[in-house]
Design an enzyme around this catalytic site. Structure first.
Site, PDB file in Angstrom:
ATOM      1  N   CYS A   1      -7.114  -1.636  -4.848  1.00 41.66           N
ATOM      2  CA  CYS A   1      -6.649  -2.113  -3.737  1.00 41.66           C
ATOM      3  C   CYS A   1      -7.213  -3.460  -3.562  1.00 41.66           C
ATOM      4  O   CYS A   1      -6.820  -4.483  -3.292  1.00 41.66           O
ATOM      5  CB  CYS A   1      -6.274  -1.071  -2.401  1.00 41.66           C
ATOM      6  SG  CYS A   1      -8.647  -0.630  -2.423  1.00 41.66           S
TER       7      CYS A   1
ATOM      8  N   HIS B   1      -9.342   1.398   2.215  1.00 39.02           N
ATOM      9  CA  HIS B   1      -8.171   0.873   1.343  1.00 39.02           C
ATOM     10  C   HIS B   1      -8.381  -1.038   2.410  1.00 39.02           C
ATOM     11  O   HIS B   1      -9.035  -0.950   2.677  1.00 39.02           O
ATOM     12  CB  HIS B   1      -6.842   1.330   2.312  1.00 39.02           C
ATOM     13  CG  HIS B   1      -5.655   0.959   1.771  1.00 39.02           C
ATOM     14  ND1 HIS B   1      -5.906   0.333   0.102  1.00 39.02           N
ATOM     15  CD2 HIS B   1      -4.960   0.439   2.012  1.00 39.02           C
ATOM     16  CE1 HIS B   1      -4.496   0.709  -0.361  1.00 39.02           C
ATOM     17  NE2 HIS B   1      -3.518  -0.128   0.949  1.00 39.02           N
TER      18      HIS B   1
ATOM     19  N   ASP C   1       0.971  -4.680   2.323  1.00 34.35           N
ATOM     20  CA  ASP C   1      -0.271  -4.213   1.459  1.00 34.35           C
ATOM     21  C   ASP C   1       0.255  -3.913  -0.298  1.00 34.35           C
ATOM     22  O   ASP C   1       0.803  -3.575  -0.430  1.00 34.35           O
ATOM     23  CB  ASP C   1      -0.132  -2.462   1.783  1.00 34.35           C
ATOM     24  CG  ASP C   1      -0.670  -1.913   1.048  1.00 34.35           C
ATOM     25  OD1 ASP C   1      -1.642  -2.100   0.175  1.00 34.35           O
ATOM     26  OD2 ASP C   1      -1.548  -0.751   0.951  1.00 34.35           O
TER      27      ASP C   1
END
Lengths: 654, 318
Positions: free
Chosen positions: A411, A455, A471
């Site tokens: 991420c 995250h 995202d």
């Protein structure tokens, strides 16, 4: 009192000393995790040696050995911690002194002092970790201490093994538990500490206000709980479970940073839908309080920054519970205004290929920001990118290396690269870190979020929509968002974090949740609201003190009933005779000490001529009951008791 | 005013028997009950309370609920131990008192028999300057606790007030009760160190000595237990069995008639001391003896119970 003083001088016997050593060993074991390893490594052999030495030939350890040890302990702690005061050095000193105290424990008084000190040291173990398991172990650690105190008392039955020595203490604690719980609920909490709160932890785990690609790796394999969230109403679907911690604006080519600026009004937000929830946060030793999506209000003792980052006034060193409201559908900062340039900042001389790509997109799509975003996501999705927790290292132009060379990462890499691309294309963008996902416990109705759920994602500002969450990791690995970190990582995690064991741990976590909610999170605020169901809006300390006193009195009364309760006469025939004796005593015929029933009842018959026949019958009945049968038949017993009950007391006037 | 005082005193005696010092001696059995058991914290208990307060303040200051829970638990357990201390004494019964024998000036062993429905341990009994610790086992009936009490004078000696106390189970609280049984123990008179033997018995000693000769009077068959040096080896050689030299039994000693009136010239206590010495000597020599005392003539007899009876009579003399 003089005898008591004498008793204190009695030397310790081997049994008591053994238990005392066990008590200290338990204290040492409980503190070992946060003591420096060399201290435990020295103290444990000293304790074992002392036990062995006294076992061989009782006697004090000479002063020339004790004093240097004492000096060395103090010196080592000062050198290591820089001070003797404070939570960590103080505890190390206390444990060290306790072990050294054993060297001169020869008398009962020493043992008592040692036990008291050990109880205190056990409590300090909870200052470092107040989890349920640790608390339970500490409570069990009281057992050897209580057993030591019992053994110091004279004239008791010989012991039959260690468990039998420890069990009575458990019974005592069990009996004490109701009163302890009442006291726990009603002891008024301090609204502000009397002296300085403990200083922050040395090592910091968890999210940090600085994000470098691959900086999360430690965090992503740490499966300790980070927080637990319960929602008013149904929980949001998995793809909305984004918990914001830091919003990072500044990129220096290697890392993203969050700059904490106080005293700025939060950016405007138009809320279309919001949700109320409650978070119990594990100690993070940071000031940031994670919140769902975009928070719109702040808990007490915290402030909201401009970018809707919630900062507590002091670091979270103890488990903290707070509730909040967040927007899940919103327009955040519809007008960017003067801050526009801030979200386009990029360092000079870094990542030329990435910048070129962004500018190329801008030229191709014109003013269609949404199309540029879509182009970037397509790149991640179709460009041969791979999700891995062990990516190849990146060079100076980290984003260039990542986008055009290694094409693997997690991420942090994706959000960082995406944000740089957006800024290169002239779209205001930023990195947001926090948590995403979690395990929803149906039984406990809460969401368990672990450190491994950490995250990073991006937000881009689109005209007319405000800040929109993008995202990029989801474009590469949709499972990360739908199924959580563990599913995304596949088999890259340690075996403890996968499969049935992880599921077992998730289910077991409900107990921790209850513990954190019910015990750890029971703060001043919850205590004040304790009596709301009874119509008292705010329970002030005076009322709580009163309740505490009342519950103490009630428990005391219960205890007194137990203490005063005496078992009745086991033999029913004798009990009935006792009843008759009491009646006769009211008539003036008192049974003398050592007088047999026959003699007594005949004397009573002589003294009360009017009742002669009745008493004669009673006597015959009793004697038959007592002596005519091995096992008296129940009807006889019944008859005798009946006759005693019917015997009337008539006061004789003399 | 004195009437009011007496009423207050009577009330105190009735309501607070253990605390008031006016408690009159009472008959056995004495059972301890809630009105006569008192509890205070020991010095260790006070120290432990301070420690608990420190722990409480620390837990509250750091708003550490786990530590607070531990402190509450420890505090509640301490409070519960107070009730256990009370229960250790409650219902304990002093059933009887038996005294041993001792002459004035020597400690006398007094054994107190305690009974109980429950098993109790770590109970302590203080009598005067001495004490003993004991446990009462409900299944074994009576438990005897023996304490040595100092004595000074012969005659009836009242027991000091007894303190029964315990710090069971944790040593934090001390429960106690005063007992004042009306029993008294009889202390025997101390015999004089030396003096003449009973009058008219001097020649008796002489005869006694004469009969301690070594001449064997006859031979008889060996019986088990005969000393080897008494075996007549020469004579045995001529027989199938061993023969033993049979020494003549000393002549039965004359009975002593000890008489208070014989010692008319001496003062009261010295007479008693002399009679006590004679009684002791007669008992040691295995004689039969009689004792005449002003109110209590005791006819001839022998053995420990006879000696006891005579010494008791001496001890009881005014």
């Amino acid at each position: 009192m003089s005898h008591l003083a004498k008793h204190a001088e009695i030397p310790l016997d081997a049994r008591a000393f053994g238990l005392l050593c066990l008590t200290v060993a338990v204290v040492l074991a409980l503190h070992a995790p946060h003591l420096p390893w060399w201290l435990s490594a020295v103290l444990a052999p000293v304790l074992a040696w002392r036990w062995w030495q006294r076992h061989q030939h009782p006697g004090r350890v000479p002063v020339w050995l004790k004093l240097p040890l004492l000096g060395a302990l103090a010196l080592a702690i000062i050198v290591y911690y820089g001070s003797l005061f404070g939570r960590a050095p103080g505890t190390a000193l206390a444990v060290g002194l306790l072990v050294l105290k054993m060297l001169e424990s020869e008398r009962q008084r020493d043992a008592r002092v040692g036990v008291g000190f050990a109880c205190f040291a056990l409590m300090t173990a909870l200052l470092f970790d107040q989890g349920m398991v640790v608390t339970a172990v500490v409570v069990l650690g009281l057992l050897p201490a209580l057993a030591t105190l019992r053994v110091l008392e004279p004239a008791q039955p010989r012991s039959r093994g260690l468990p039998r020595e420890l069990l009575p203490g458990l019974g005592l604690l069990g009996v004490a538990l109701p009163l302890a719980l009442l006291a726990f609920v009603f002891v008024p909490r301090l609204s502000s500490p009397l002296w300085g709160a403990p200083n922050a932890h040395e090592e910091r785990t968890g999210l940090s206000d600085r994000m470098t690609p691959a900086g999360f790796t430690q965090l992503l394999t740490d499966d300790r709980p980070a927080m637990r969230v319960s929602f008013d109403g149904p929980p949001p679907p998995p793809d909305l479970r984004y918990f914001r911690a830091y919003v990072m604006a500044y990129y220096d080519g290697t890392s993203w940073q969050y700059h904490d600026v106080a005293n700025q009004h939060p950016a405007t937000i138009e809320v279309a839908r919001s949700i109320h929830y409650r978070i119990s946060l594990e100690p993070s030793h940071q000031r940031v309080l994670p919140t769902l999506d975009v928070p719109v209000d702040v808990p007490a003792g915290a402030h909201m920054r401009r970018d809707h980052v919630v900062m507590a006034d002091k670091p979270v060193n103890d488990p903290l519970s707070y509730s909040g409201t967040s927007a899940t559908r919103y327009h955040l900062e519809p007008q960017l205004g003067a801050h526009h340039q801030r979200w386009l900042q990029l360092p000079d001389g870094f990542n030329p290929r990435t910048l070129a790509l962004g500018q190329a997109w801008r030229q191709r799509y014109g003013s269609d920001d949404a199309a540029i975003v879509q182009a970037a996501l397509s790149l991640f999705h179709d460009g041969g990118f791979r999700y891995t927790l062990a990516p190849a290292p990146l060079g100076r132009n980290a984003m260039d290396d990542f986008l055009f060379d290694t094409r693997e990462g997690f991420c942090e890499h994706y959000s960082s690269a995406f944000t740089v691309l957006m800024r290169a294309a002239g779209i205001p963008a930023r990195v947001v870190t926090g948590y995403q996902g979690g395990y929803w416990s149906d039984a406990g109705h809460y969401l368990l979020v672990r450190n491994s759920d950490a995250h990073a994602w991006s937000e881009v500002w689109l005209a007319g929509r405000g800040w929109v969450r993008i995202d990029p990791t989801a474009a590469v690995r949709p499972q990360r968002v739908d199924l959580g970190a563990a599913a995304a990582a596949g088999d890259q995690l340690p075996w403890t974090q996968t499969g049935w064991l992880q599921s077992l741990r998730n289910h077991w976590d409900i107990v921790n949740h209850w513990w954190n909610e019910g015990v750890i999170g029971f703060d001043t605020l919850r205590q004040r609201g304790l009596l709301t169901p009874f119509g008292i809006r705010k329970a002030d300390p005076a009322l709580l003190g009163l309740l505490l006193a009342i519950s103490c009195v009630l428990s005391g009364a219960l205890g007194l009933v137990w203490a005063l309760w005496r078992r009745g006469e086991a033999d029913p025939a004798r009990a009935a005779l006792r009843a008759l004796e009491r009646k006769l005593a009211r008539c003036g015929v008192v049974r003398r000490h050592g007088e047999g029933p026959r003699h007594y009842l005949s004397r009573a018959a002589r003294a009360l001529p009017a009742r002669r026949v009745e008493l004669q019958q009673l006597m015959d009945c009793y004697l038959e009951l007592r002596y005519a049968h091995v096992e008296p038949p129940p009807e006889f017993l019944q008859r005798f008791r009946h006759a005693v009950r019917n015997f009337r007391v008539i006061r004789v006037v003399k | 005013m004195p009437a009011t005082l007496r009423r207050v005193q009577q009330w105190a005696e009735r309501r607070l028997p253990a605390l008031t010092r006016y408690r009159r001696p009472e008959p056995l059995p004495i059972e301890l009950h809630r009105r006569r058991i008192y509890i205070v914290p020991t010095s260790f208990g006070l120290g432990f309370t301070v420690l608990l307060l420190v722990m409480l303040v620390g837990a509250l200051n750091y708003s550490n609920n786990a530590a607070l829970l531990l402190t509450c638990l420890l505090g509640a357990a301490s409070a519960a131990s107070m009730l256990v201390a009370f229960r250790t004494l409650d219902g304990l019964r002093l059933q009887n008192i038996r005294a041993g024998h001792a002459v004035a000036g020597q400690p006398i062993d007094v054994s107190f028999g305690f009974t109980s429905h429950r098993t109790r341990c770590a109970v302590r009994l203080d009598a005067g300057d001495t004490g003993a610790a004991f446990a009462v086992d409900a299944t074994r009936g009576e438990t005897d606790v023996t304490v040595s009490l100092a004595t000074e004078h012969r005659g009836w000696q009242t027991l000091p007030r007894l303190r029964v106390w315990t710090t069971w189970p944790l040593g934090l609280f001390r429960a106690w009760s005063w007992l004042h049984p009306e029993q008294a123990v009889l202390v025997w008179p101390r015999p004089e160190a030396e003096g003449p033997p009973p009058g008219g018995h001097a020649e008796d000693e002489q005869r006694q000595r004469l009969h301690h000769g070594d001449d064997p009077a006859s031979l008889r068959d060996y019986r088990r237990g005969d000393p080897i040096r008494h075996v007549a080896w020469k004579a045995s050689a001529r027989h199938h069995d061993l023969l033993v030299k049979d020494f003549e039994e000393p002549e039965t000693r004359r009975d002593w008639q000890l008489d208070w009136r014989q010692l008319g010239r001496m003062d009261h206590e010295r007479r008693i001391a002399r009679l006590a010495r004679w009684l002791g000597e007669a008992q040691a020599q295995g004689r039969r003896y009689s004792l005449w005392l002003p109110d209590e003539p005791i006819e001839t007899g022998s053995g420990p119970s006879h000696y006891e009876r005579c010494m008791n009579a001496l001890a009881r003399l005014p």
